[in-house]
Design a protein around this motif. Structure first.
Motif, PDB file in Angstrom:
ATOM      1  N   SER A 185       0.543  -1.166   0.055  1.00 35.92           N
ATOM      2  CA  SER A 185       0.087   0.153  -0.087  1.00 35.92           C
ATOM      3  C   SER A 185       0.676   1.200  -0.116  1.00 35.92           C
ATOM      4  O   SER A 185       0.082   2.358  -0.284  1.00 35.92           O
ATOM      5  N   ALA A 186       1.983   1.474   0.624  1.00 31.82           N
ATOM      6  CA  ALA A 186       3.360   2.360   0.341  1.00 31.82           C
ATOM      7  C   ALA A 186       4.078   2.585  -1.054  1.00 31.82           C
ATOM      8  O   ALA A 186       4.832   3.143  -0.964  1.00 31.82           O
ATOM      9  N   GLN A 187       3.665   1.117  -2.364  1.00 31.99           N
ATOM     10  CA  GLN A 187       3.915   1.350  -3.225  1.00 31.99           C
ATOM     11  C   GLN A 187       3.521   3.173  -4.036  1.00 31.99           C
ATOM     12  O   GLN A 187       2.531   3.788  -3.864  1.00 31.99           O
ATOM     13  N   PRO A 188       4.373   3.040  -4.593  1.00 29.38           N
ATOM     14  CA  PRO A 188       3.992   5.112  -5.798  1.00 29.38           C
ATOM     15  C   PRO A 188       3.014   4.179  -6.503  1.00 29.38           C
ATOM     16  O   PRO A 188       2.957   2.970  -7.291  1.00 29.38           O
ATOM     17  N   GLY A 189       2.299   5.466  -6.464  1.00 28.13           N
ATOM     18  CA  GLY A 189       0.786   4.710  -7.370  1.00 28.13           C
ATOM     19  C   GLY A 189      -0.430   4.069  -6.120  1.00 28.13           C
ATOM     20  O   GLY A 189      -1.670   4.817  -6.949  1.00 28.13           O
ATOM     21  N   ALA A 190      -0.140   3.633  -5.382  1.00 28.10           N
ATOM     22  CA  ALA A 190      -0.692   3.254  -4.874  1.00 28.10           C
ATOM     23  C   ALA A 190      -2.045   3.844  -4.055  1.00 28.10           C
ATOM     24  O   ALA A 190      -1.081   5.296  -3.144  1.00 28.10           O
ATOM     25  N   ASN A 191      -3.273   3.580  -3.823  1.00 22.80           N
ATOM     26  CA  ASN A 191      -3.970   4.261  -3.519  1.00 22.80           C
ATOM     27  C   ASN A 191      -5.097   3.337  -2.312  1.00 22.80           C
ATOM     28  O   ASN A 191      -5.467   2.344  -2.501  1.00 22.80           O
ATOM     29  N   ALA A 192      -5.039   4.075  -0.977  1.00 16.62           N
ATOM     30  CA  ALA A 192      -5.704   3.729   0.411  1.00 16.62           C
ATOM     31  C   ALA A 192      -7.060   3.810  -0.332  1.00 16.62           C
ATOM     32  O   ALA A 192      -7.823   2.416   0.388  1.00 16.62           O
ATOM     33  N   SER A 193      -7.998   4.094  -0.830  1.00 22.88           N
ATOM     34  CA  SER A 193      -9.135   4.338  -1.095  1.00 22.88           C
ATOM     35  C   SER A 193      -9.480   3.271  -2.230  1.00 22.88           C
ATOM     36  O   SER A 193     -10.193   2.081  -2.371  1.00 22.88           O
ATOM     37  N   ASP A 194      -8.386   2.845  -2.912  1.00 21.86           N
ATOM     38  CA  ASP A 194      -8.492   1.396  -4.216  1.00 21.86           C
ATOM     39  C   ASP A 194      -8.572   0.082  -3.393  1.00 21.86           C
ATOM     40  O   ASP A 194      -9.939  -0.259  -3.396  1.00 21.86           O
ATOM     41  N   GLY A 195      -8.255   0.227  -1.863  1.00 17.61           N
ATOM     42  CA  GLY A 195      -8.183  -0.861  -1.492  1.00 17.61           C
ATOM     43  C   GLY A 195      -9.162  -0.696   0.244  1.00 17.61           C
ATOM     44  O   GLY A 195      -9.280  -2.390   0.291  1.00 17.61           O
ATOM     45  N   GLN A 196      -9.691  -0.258  -0.266  1.00 18.13           N
ATOM     46  CA  GLN A 196     -10.900  -0.510   0.327  1.00 18.13           C
ATOM     47  C   GLN A 196     -12.587  -0.396   0.384  1.00 18.13           C
ATOM     48  O   GLN A 196     -13.470   0.090   0.979  1.00 18.13           O
ATOM     49  N   ALA A 197     -11.571   0.514  -1.099  1.00 22.23           N
ATOM     50  CA  ALA A 197     -13.644   0.502  -2.018  1.00 22.23           C
ATOM     51  C   ALA A 197     -14.375  -0.290  -1.871  1.00 22.23           C
ATOM     52  O   ALA A 197     -14.222  -1.799  -1.515  1.00 22.23           O
ATOM     53  N   GLY A 198     -15.940  -0.680  -1.796  1.00 20.13           N
ATOM     54  CA  GLY A 198     -17.378  -0.877  -1.411  1.00 20.13           C
ATOM     55  C   GLY A 198     -17.491  -1.567  -0.448  1.00 20.13           C
ATOM     56  O   GLY A 198     -18.638  -2.162   0.073  1.00 20.13           O
ATOM     57  N   GLY A 199     -16.408  -1.524   0.666  1.00 21.61           N
ATOM     58  CA  GLY A 199     -17.080  -1.759   2.402  1.00 21.61           C
ATOM     59  C   GLY A 199     -18.176  -2.976   2.275  1.00 21.61           C
ATOM     60  O   GLY A 199     -17.247  -4.523   1.328  1.00 21.61           O
ATOM     61  N   ALA A 200     -19.009  -3.167   2.803  1.00 20.71           N
ATOM     62  CA  ALA A 200     -19.317  -5.188   2.877  1.00 20.71           C
ATOM     63  C   ALA A 200     -19.423  -5.512   2.074  1.00 20.71           C
ATOM     64  O   ALA A 200     -19.936  -7.052   2.074  1.00 20.71           O
ATOM     65  N   GLY A 201     -19.598  -4.870   1.215  1.00 19.52           N
ATOM     66  CA  GLY A 201     -20.473  -5.230  -0.529  1.00 19.52           C
ATOM     67  C   GLY A 201     -19.751  -5.541  -0.825  1.00 19.52           C
ATOM     68  O   GLY A 201     -19.904  -6.408  -2.437  1.00 19.52           O
ATOM     69  N   ASN A 202     -18.134  -5.099  -1.526  1.00 19.78           N
ATOM     70  CA  ASN A 202     -17.306  -5.660  -2.352  1.00 19.78           C
ATOM     71  C   ASN A 202     -17.527  -7.106  -2.092  1.00 19.78           C
ATOM     72  O   ASN A 202     -15.176  -7.119  -2.079  1.00 19.78           O
ATOM     73  N   THR A 203     -17.421  -8.502  -2.257  1.00 16.53           N
ATOM     74  CA  THR A 203     -17.467  -8.711  -1.896  1.00 16.53           C
ATOM     75  C   THR A 203     -16.931  -9.904  -3.598  1.00 16.53           C
ATOM     76  O   THR A 203     -15.790 -10.763  -3.677  1.00 16.53           O
ATOM     77  N   ALA A 204     -17.277  -9.604  -4.273  1.00 18.13           N
ATOM     78  CA  ALA A 204     -16.980 -10.148  -6.060  1.00 18.13           C
ATOM     79  C   ALA A 204     -15.925  -9.630  -6.303  1.00 18.13           C
ATOM     80  O   ALA A 204     -14.751 -10.782  -6.961  1.00 18.13           O
ATOM     81  N   SER A 205     -15.255  -8.572  -6.389  1.00 14.38           N
ATOM     82  CA  SER A 205     -14.352  -7.849  -6.646  1.00 14.38           C
ATOM     83  C   SER A 205     -12.881  -8.550  -5.749  1.00 14.38           C
ATOM     84  O   SER A 205     -12.095  -8.139  -6.231  1.00 14.38           O
ATOM     85  N   ALA A 206     -13.132  -9.340  -4.404  1.00 14.57           N
ATOM     86  CA  ALA A 206     -12.326  -9.814  -4.281  1.00 14.57           C
ATOM     87  C   ALA A 206     -11.556 -11.315  -4.820  1.00 14.57           C
ATOM     88  O   ALA A 206     -10.835 -12.202  -3.841  1.00 14.57           O
ATOM     89  N   THR A 207     -12.924 -11.587  -5.535  1.00 15.38           N
ATOM     90  CA  THR A 207     -12.840 -13.509  -5.079  1.00 15.38           C
ATOM     91  C   THR A 207     -11.242 -13.600  -6.524  1.00 15.38           C
ATOM     92  O   THR A 207     -10.553 -14.670  -5.695  1.00 15.38           O
TER      93      THR A 207
END
Length: 425
Positions: A353-375
């Motif tokens: 997450s500390a790499q150049p270009g990483a966006n913390a909001s990208d990794g946490q988007a979707g909250g509880a409903g973001n299940t399909a994207s993690a598959t």
């Protein structure tokens, strides 16, 4: 609802870039004490503050909000923790970082370390050296020298019967007990489980072998990202290969026998019912550790992890009874009690997450409903056979970073095919 595809793709690209540069990345500095690995008779005044300063304080830590129920008054465990498995919020804890003997709950770290290394259909013929060095009175699944078992069989033996014999055979396949212990300690460090010192891979009592309720919860949370881990820890009963014998007619037969999970919240017992929504994880019991247990359960879409170590009350199945009370409290308090700490992510997730270009909001988007994207990422973090083993050999942190991909893409770490099945009446 699922996160936008571009967001998911961007997070995976960040993870790939971090994987390529892992060997050149400096270790993350962590402010955590290095106490003695010998378990103390009383909780130390100063413990690790990984996950939050309150978790490093002795005694019970809870912050009841409006409408939150009070904690059960009859919890006698030396150490315990209640956490949201998906968000990582710690709802309450008692001596969370107290370093204590873990017993067979250490097998969660063993499984999380070794599961991706061997295809489940790989076969292994047991030789005497595979079973050497097991502690007296070890729990066994019934492995016999000269017999051949699949990796799938061995993992059933580890999870259902807490078989130290199955652990030793898998360790032998992994280059021996010494190598396995070394890899487990490395993986504990990767998970930021800094209270843990592994001496035996099966959790059998040994000098300086310790862990904590906090660390055991990290092991469970990490392991539950793997499909095979979820399957094994939620299996109630299974067939296990028996000993090859000859009949009176000279025919060779090998009859299986049934094994049942020793997790009483999963299988039930005479004085305790199956806990509604339970889905694993692992229990343990030794002379030094007393009874230990980490469980995961789901209710109304919320998934909780509870770890209980060494209840002082000496009643049958007390560790499960106290766990059930803490689960009940956690589900009732969820959304009302304020977090007193968090389950930290793996070090590789922090680095990525500390790499150049990483966006913390990208990794946490979707909250509880973001299940399909993690598959896709979650599958990459799980069992993939020899290809994954090769990647692990090329870069010691590669497997952990792939697990971090699931964390980056979906901070909430859903447990899709596990908890929904067991939550039904």
């Amino acid at each position: 609802m699922p996160a936008p595809k571009k967001t998911v793709r961007r997070s995976l690209l960040v993870t790939s870039a971090a994987l390529s540069s892992l060997a050149l990345t400096a270790p993350v500095a962590l402010a955590a004490p290095s106490p003695s690995t010998s378990p103390s008779a009383t909780p130390p005044a100063g413990m690790s503050s990984v996950g939050g300063t309150r978790l490093g304080r002795p005694g019970t830590q809870v912050d009841l909000g409006a409408g939150a129920p009070v904690l059960p008054k009859d919890i006698t465990a030396r150490s315990w923790i209640v956490a949201d498995a998906e968000s990582g919020e710690v709802l309450a804890a008692h001596n969370a970082h107290w370093r204590l003997p873990p017993a067979s709950t250490m097998k969660m770290l063993f499984a999380d370390t070794l599961l991706p290394k061997f295809p489940r259909d790989e076969k292994h013929k047991v030789v005497p050296a595979d079973l050497a060095g097991m502690g007296a009175g070890s729990s066994l699944v019934g492995i016999k020298e000269g017999e051949t078992y699949s990796v799938h069989d061995l993992w059933l033996g580890v999870f259902l019967r807490s078989g130290n014999d199955a652990v030793h055979v898998l360790s032998a396949m992994n280059g021996g007990v010494g190598n396995t212990v070394e890899e487990m300690n490395e993986h504990a460090q990767e998970l930021q489980a800094l209270d843990t010192n592994v001496v035996t891979p099966d959790g059998y009592d040994a000098p300086k072998q310790v862990s904590s309720a906090y660390d055991l919860t990290l092991f469970a949370r990490s392991g539950l990202q793997k499909k095979d881990f979820r399957e094994y820890c939620s299996t109630v009963r299974a067939e296990f290969p028996g000993e090859t014998k000859k009949t009176k007619k000279g025919k060779t037969v090998r009859k299986p026998f049934e094994i049942q999970n020793t997790n009483r919240l999963l299988a039930g017992d005479t004085d305790i019912s199956v806990y509604q929504g339970i889905a694993g994880v692992k229990n343990g019991n030794t002379t030094n550790a007393g009874a230990t247990f980490t469980g995961v359960a789901e209710r109304d879409g919320r998934v909780l992890l509870v770890t209980v170590m060494h209840p002082e009350k000496e009643e049958h199945n007390e560790v499960y009874k106290e766990t059930a009370k803490l689960f009940d409290w956690g589900f009732a308090a969820a959304g009302k009690a304020r977090a007193v700490g968090e389950l930290v992510p793996p070090r590789s997730a922090v680095r990525a997450s500390a790499q150049p270009g990483a966006n913390a909001s990208d990794g946490q988007a979707g909250g509880a409903g973001n299940t399909a994207s993690a598959t896709p990422a979650a599958k990459a973090a799980g069992h993939t056979g020899s290809g994954m083993a090769t990647a692990f050999a090329i870069s010691g942190g590669a497997l952990a970073l792939l697990a971090a991909a699931a964390f980056l893409v979906n901070r909430r770490w859903p447990l899709p095919d596990l908890v929904r099945r067991r939550s039904r009446p």
